[in-house]
Design an enzyme around this catalytic site. Structure first.
Site, PDB file in Angstrom:
ATOM      1  N   TYR A  59       0.669  -1.129   0.079  1.00  0.00           N
ATOM      2  CA  TYR A  59      -0.076   0.053  -0.131  1.00  0.00           C
ATOM      3  C   TYR A  59       0.959   1.314   0.060  1.00  0.00           C
ATOM      4  CZ  TYR A  59      -3.854  -3.154   0.505  1.00  0.00           C
ATOM      5  OH  TYR A  59      -5.025  -3.971   0.329  1.00  0.00           O
TER       6      TYR A  59
ATOM      7  N   PHE B  40     -10.844  -4.040  11.129  1.00  0.00           N
ATOM      8  CA  PHE B  40     -12.047  -3.895  10.035  1.00  0.00           C
ATOM      9  C   PHE B  40     -11.527  -4.294   8.732  1.00  0.00           C
ATOM     10  CE2 PHE B  40      -9.375   0.089  10.199  1.00  0.00           C
ATOM     11  CZ  PHE B  40      -9.374   0.205   8.922  1.00  0.00           C
TER      12      PHE B  40
END
Length: 412
Positions: free
Chosen positions: A124, A412
């Site tokens: 990322y 999450f």
């Protein structure tokens, strides 16, 4: 056949989620986990890449509000999640196209930052995400480690409560803690139920989830711990382990009382906790930090999507007037020179400028420093931030730094 990217229809959710399970190794989630994630999915924020009838790529986002330095209102943030590419479709630009569309949508929706937890952190950085918060794992030998507790600990009453029945009280405690530490999401509807997920297949032989609450003199719940006990026996006797999921409290006495309870559970000889803040007060309560074995790993990654809005939304520890020369190839609207000013109260403003730059860095480094846990000075020591005006680095690094380490309390 050409690949097609489209917004998720809930009619396609099962196929979309099946693809995600395959991308993460092919082990099916429990029905409880699956149903929870179905209920939390925001289809309008979920993308799928399709090759005919097959889903071969996915990305989604949750509508979060994240605490930031300064203790003000939580900042709207896109919680990037459920990102995966089928092994048959790697190196075809699927991930890049998903990240491009998603960040464009986040910007259009008015969210200044995007955040994620990375299954592979190396992926990322090229999309502008910087590691902004770390998490600590602790493994304590409770046969050799004792706790030194603060005054008032003995006045705290502890009660074992069914985790579901205790949930409203626990959530009130959590909500009051959000503003105290950057990186904590203010829980949106439905997210409280994720803390109760407890499928038997995920326990590894441990007990069902248990909850103990801490009460003050007036009976108000001021803290809680959720945990499991993994019983074990050796020839010499019991060798049980306490597996800690959550410990949160509003004041030091309640915090210490909860840990003392966890250390003293009968027939157990160690306490293991994962995902704790790196400056957890527990480290100052233990008698022997060496036997409180710790391990640190990355937790939350931050991407500034709307740079001036993001930098203007957080507070600063000192007055600041600095010109930043920012590189951002993936979101070029952030690139260029920005003047960031903050007054004595920490209120900030960030605007474009033609003035000479004081610091040069990429948006990834700004993401790392955003929550106050990673200093600009440490990034400069690694060659990732360049000081162009003498003294600017020290002043900016001090202003960006926070009083406590940022912390993401759940995934999450």
């Amino acid at each position: 056949m050409a690949l097609e990217m489209r917004v998720l229809s809930m009619d396609d959710w099962d196929v979309w989620f099946d693809h995600l399970e395959l991308a993460f190794g092919g082990v099916p989630e429990s029905p409880q986990h699956r149903e929870t994630f179905r209920s939390l999915t925001e289809p309008e924020r979920s993308l799928g890449v399709w090759d005919g009838e097959d889903c071969v790529g996915s990305a989604s986002a949750f509508s979060f509000r994240l605490s930031v330095p300064g203790g003000g209102a939580p900042v709207p943030a896109a919680g990037v999640t459920m990102v995966g590419v089928a092994p048959t479709h790697r190196r075809r630009g699927v991930l890049t196209s998903l990240m491009r569309r998603q960040l464009d949508d986040v910007r259009a929706g008015g969210e200044a930052i995007a955040v994620l937890t990375a299954s592979d952190p190396a992926i990322y950085g090229r999309f502008g995400y910087g590691t902004a918060a770390y998490a600590l794992s602790v493994d304590v030998d409770t046969t050799r480690v004792r706790l030194s507790v603060p005054p008032g600990t003995d006045d705290v009453r502890l009660r074992l409560v069914d985790p579901a029945k205790a949930l409203p009280d626990c959530e009130r405690v959590y909500a009051r803690l959000v503003a105290r530490r950057p990186g904590m999401p203010a829980r949106q509807p439905g997210w409280d139920l994720k803390t109760l997920l407890d499928p038997e297949g995920h326990r590894g032989g441990a007990s069902p989830l248990k909850c103990v609450v801490a009460e003050g003199a007036d009976g108000e719940v001021v803290g809680y711990a959720r945990y499991r006990v993994a019983p074990d026996w050796e020839q010499s006797g019991s060798d049980g382990k306490v597996q800690v999921q959550d410990v949160d409290a509003l004041h030091p006495a309640a915090y210490a009382a909860l840990w003392r309870y966890l250390f003293g559970i009968d027939l157990t000889w160690s306490v293991r906790a994962f995902g704790r803040p790196v400056d957890d007060p527990l480290l100052h309560l233990v008698s022997d930090v060496r036997r409180t074995r710790t391990r640190q790993r990355d937790a939350l990654h931050v991407r500034l999507v709307d740079l001036p809005a993001a930098l203007g939304a957080r507070g600063y520890a000192a007055p600041l007037d600095v010109v930043l020369d920012v590189e951002d190839a993936f979101c070029p609207w952030n690139a260029g020179r920005w003047r960031l000013t903050a007054d004595a109260d920490g209120a900030a403003r960030c605007v474009r400028t033609e003035a000479a730059a004081d610091l040069a860095l990429s948006v990834r480094e700004l993401g790392s420093a955003y929550l106050g846990g990673i200093t600009l000075a440490s990034l400069a020591a690694a060659g990732l931030v360049r000081e162009l005006r003498p003294g600017a680095l020290t002043r900016a690094s001090r202003a960006f730094a926070g009083d406590v380490a940022p912390w993401l309390p759940h995934g999450f």
